[in-house]
Design a protein around this motif. Structure first.
Motif, PDB file in Angstrom:
ATOM      1  N   GLY A  57       1.012  -1.285   0.009  1.00  0.00           N
ATOM      2  CA  GLY A  57       0.292   0.088   0.195  1.00  0.00           C
ATOM      3  C   GLY A  57       1.240   1.021  -0.102  1.00  0.00           C
ATOM      4  N   GLY A  58       0.207   2.477   0.120  1.00  0.00           N
ATOM      5  CA  GLY A  58       0.561   3.398  -0.419  1.00  0.00           C
ATOM      6  C   GLY A  58      -0.305   4.256   0.232  1.00  0.00           C
ATOM      7  N   LEU A  59       1.009   5.868   0.399  1.00  0.00           N
ATOM      8  CA  LEU A  59      -0.076   7.463   1.032  1.00  0.00           C
ATOM      9  C   LEU A  59       0.437   8.477   0.023  1.00  0.00           C
ATOM     10  CD1 LEU A  59      -2.534   9.179   2.073  1.00  0.00           C
ATOM     11  CD2 LEU A  59      -0.398   9.168   3.678  1.00  0.00           C
ATOM     12  N   THR A  60       0.102   8.822  -1.289  1.00  0.00           N
ATOM     13  CA  THR A  60       0.306  10.261  -1.579  1.00  0.00           C
ATOM     14  C   THR A  60       0.371  11.548  -1.024  1.00  0.00           C
ATOM     15  OG1 THR A  60       1.299   8.262  -3.712  1.00  0.00           O
ATOM     16  CG2 THR A  60       1.718  10.732  -4.681  1.00  0.00           C
ATOM     17  N   ILE A  61       0.657  12.318  -0.969  1.00  0.00           N
ATOM     18  CA  ILE A  61       0.716  13.786  -0.624  1.00  0.00           C
ATOM     19  C   ILE A  61       1.136  14.551  -1.150  1.00  0.00           C
ATOM     20  CG2 ILE A  61      -0.156  15.348   0.557  1.00  0.00           C
ATOM     21  CD1 ILE A  61       0.324  12.863   2.831  1.00  0.00           C
ATOM     22  N   ARG A  62       0.454  15.416  -2.181  1.00  0.00           N
ATOM     23  CA  ARG A  62       0.892  16.778  -3.340  1.00  0.00           C
ATOM     24  C   ARG A  62       0.642  17.354  -2.542  1.00  0.00           C
ATOM     25  NH1 ARG A  62      -0.835  12.198  -6.541  1.00  0.00           N
ATOM     26  NH2 ARG A  62       1.340  11.313  -7.705  1.00  0.00           N
ATOM     27  N   VAL A  63       1.447  18.930  -2.336  1.00  0.00           N
ATOM     28  CA  VAL A  63       0.851  20.144  -2.152  1.00  0.00           C
ATOM     29  C   VAL A  63       1.953  20.716  -2.966  1.00  0.00           C
ATOM     30  CG1 VAL A  63       1.266  21.284  -0.230  1.00  0.00           C
ATOM     31  CG2 VAL A  63       0.831  19.269   0.512  1.00  0.00           C
ATOM     32  N   PRO A  64       0.740  21.462  -3.964  1.00  0.00           N
ATOM     33  CA  PRO A  64       1.572  22.346  -5.542  1.00  0.00           C
ATOM     34  C   PRO A  64       1.644  23.692  -4.799  1.00  0.00           C
ATOM     35  CG  PRO A  64      -0.989  22.237  -5.718  1.00  0.00           C
ATOM     36  CD  PRO A  64      -0.627  21.170  -4.293  1.00  0.00           C
ATOM     37  N   ARG A  65       2.597  24.659  -4.527  1.00  0.00           N
ATOM     38  CA  ARG A  65       2.332  25.995  -4.929  1.00  0.00           C
ATOM     39  C   ARG A  65       1.176  26.371  -4.699  1.00  0.00           C
ATOM     40  NH1 ARG A  65       8.508  28.891  -5.920  1.00  0.00           N
ATOM     41  NH2 ARG A  65       9.147  27.105  -4.678  1.00  0.00           N
ATOM     42  N   LYS A  66       0.713  27.674  -4.219  1.00  0.00           N
ATOM     43  CA  LYS A  66      -0.924  28.076  -3.969  1.00  0.00           C
ATOM     44  C   LYS A  66      -1.987  27.502  -4.102  1.00  0.00           C
ATOM     45  CE  LYS A  66       2.226  32.512  -5.316  1.00  0.00           C
ATOM     46  NZ  LYS A  66       2.073  33.530  -5.835  1.00  0.00           N
ATOM     47  N   GLY A  67      -1.839  26.131  -3.960  1.00  0.00           N
ATOM     48  CA  GLY A  67      -2.999  25.358  -4.344  1.00  0.00           C
ATOM     49  C   GLY A  67      -3.438  24.030  -3.563  1.00  0.00           C
ATOM     50  N   THR A  68      -4.072  23.905  -3.536  1.00  0.00           N
ATOM     51  CA  THR A  68      -5.006  22.719  -2.914  1.00  0.00           C
ATOM     52  C   THR A  68      -4.253  21.718  -2.784  1.00  0.00           C
ATOM     53  OG1 THR A  68      -6.779  23.504  -3.657  1.00  0.00           O
ATOM     54  CG2 THR A  68      -6.820  22.289  -2.093  1.00  0.00           C
ATOM     55  N   PRO A  69      -4.245  21.084  -1.335  1.00  0.00           N
ATOM     56  CA  PRO A  69      -2.824  19.892  -1.730  1.00  0.00           C
ATOM     57  C   PRO A  69      -4.294  18.709  -2.135  1.00  0.00           C
ATOM     58  CG  PRO A  69      -4.009  21.340   1.157  1.00  0.00           C
ATOM     59  CD  PRO A  69      -4.653  21.346  -0.314  1.00  0.00           C
ATOM     60  N   THR A  70      -2.900  17.397  -2.104  1.00  0.00           N
ATOM     61  CA  THR A  70      -4.407  16.475  -2.610  1.00  0.00           C
ATOM     62  C   THR A  70      -4.269  15.081  -1.292  1.00  0.00           C
ATOM     63  OG1 THR A  70      -3.503  15.995  -4.877  1.00  0.00           O
ATOM     64  CG2 THR A  70      -5.462  17.547  -4.342  1.00  0.00           C
ATOM     65  N   ALA A  71      -4.668  13.974  -1.754  1.00  0.00           N
ATOM     66  CA  ALA A  71      -3.410  12.740  -1.178  1.00  0.00           C
ATOM     67  C   ALA A  71      -4.579  11.852  -1.801  1.00  0.00           C
ATOM     68  CB  ALA A  71      -4.168  13.129   0.631  1.00  0.00           C
ATOM     69  N   THR A  72      -3.608  10.643  -1.453  1.00  0.00           N
ATOM     70  CA  THR A  72      -3.669   9.194  -2.382  1.00  0.00           C
ATOM     71  C   THR A  72      -3.755   8.421  -1.686  1.00  0.00           C
ATOM     72  OG1 THR A  72      -4.480  10.449  -4.670  1.00  0.00           O
ATOM     73  CG2 THR A  72      -4.194   8.020  -4.396  1.00  0.00           C
ATOM     74  N   SER A  73      -4.685   7.630  -1.016  1.00  0.00           N
ATOM     75  CA  SER A  73      -4.293   6.640  -0.152  1.00  0.00           C
ATOM     76  C   SER A  73      -4.896   5.157  -1.067  1.00  0.00           C
ATOM     77  CB  SER A  73      -4.761   6.327   1.176  1.00  0.00           C
ATOM     78  OG  SER A  73      -4.883   5.054   1.929  1.00  0.00           O
ATOM     79  N   TRP A  74      -3.995   4.097  -1.303  1.00  0.00           N
ATOM     80  CA  TRP A  74      -4.024   3.033  -2.250  1.00  0.00           C
ATOM     81  C   TRP A  74      -3.357   1.980  -1.108  1.00  0.00           C
ATOM     82  CZ3 TRP A  74      -0.529  -0.839  -3.670  1.00  0.00           C
ATOM     83  CH2 TRP A  74       0.887  -0.223  -3.694  1.00  0.00           C
ATOM     84  N   CYS A  75      -3.951   0.422  -1.493  1.00  0.00           N
ATOM     85  CA  CYS A  75      -3.695  -0.944  -0.871  1.00  0.00           C
ATOM     86  C   CYS A  75      -4.540  -2.158  -1.265  1.00  0.00           C
ATOM     87  CB  CYS A  75      -4.058  -1.116   0.407  1.00  0.00           C
ATOM     88  SG  CYS A  75      -3.643  -2.215   1.603  1.00  0.00           S
ATOM     89  N   VAL A  76      -3.204  -3.109  -2.032  1.00  0.00           N
ATOM     90  CA  VAL A  76      -3.453  -4.081  -2.294  1.00  0.00           C
ATOM     91  C   VAL A  76      -5.029  -5.266  -1.856  1.00  0.00           C
ATOM     92  CG1 VAL A  76      -1.337  -4.482  -2.714  1.00  0.00           C
ATOM     93  CG2 VAL A  76      -2.270  -5.323  -1.363  1.00  0.00           C
ATOM     94  N   CYS A  77      -5.384  -4.754  -0.492  1.00  0.00           N
ATOM     95  CA  CYS A  77      -7.152  -4.717  -1.045  1.00  0.00           C
ATOM     96  C   CYS A  77      -7.890  -5.028  -1.308  1.00  0.00           C
ATOM     97  CB  CYS A  77      -7.252  -4.561   0.647  1.00  0.00           C
ATOM     98  SG  CYS A  77      -7.319  -3.690   1.667  1.00  0.00           S
TER      99      CYS A  77
END
Length: 118
Positions: A57-77
């Motif tokens: 599994g993994g957690l990806t967090i993106r925080v662009p400059r002057k933008g809205t942060p986003t996140a994706t969480s995934w797992c093999v289940c």
């Protein structure tokens, strides 16, 4: 009387060195010279074996400059979540950490490893 030492060689260089002669090459039969018997000369495939770990599994967090942060969480289940916004990203980060302990695939793998070790 003192004579100064010669500054150049006085040996005559009129004769040329002999031309290189062609030599016949013996046919290549058997192993090359210097190879010990029983030593394979072919390159064998790499026989490395992994340590059994793999990404589940993994957690990806993106925080662009002057933008809205986003996140994706995934797992093999089958878990695959996406959120947008600062508060939701923080909540998904905490939920992802809790899912690592409660994931049905990870808990069953851990239980089977414990039984195999005992």
């Amino acid at each position: 009387m003192n004579t100064p030492p010669p500054s150049k060689s006085t040996t005559p260089t009129t004769s040329r060195p002999p031309a290189a002669e062609l030599q016949s090459v013996p046919p290549a039969v058997g192993a090359p010279k210097g190879v010990a018997e029983g030593v394979p000369t072919a390159v064998l495939p790499d026989q490395q074996i992994g340590d059994g770990r793999h990404v589940t599994g993994g957690l990806t967090i993106r925080v662009p400059r002057k933008g809205t942060p986003t996140a994706t969480s995934w797992c093999v289940c089958g878990r695959d979540l996406f959120v947008s916004g600062f508060v939701k990203v923080l909540a998904l980060s905490e939920d992802h950490a809790a899912h690592r302990d409660a994931c049905p695939l990870r808990t069953s793998d851990t239980a089977s490893e414990g039984r195999a070790a005992a």
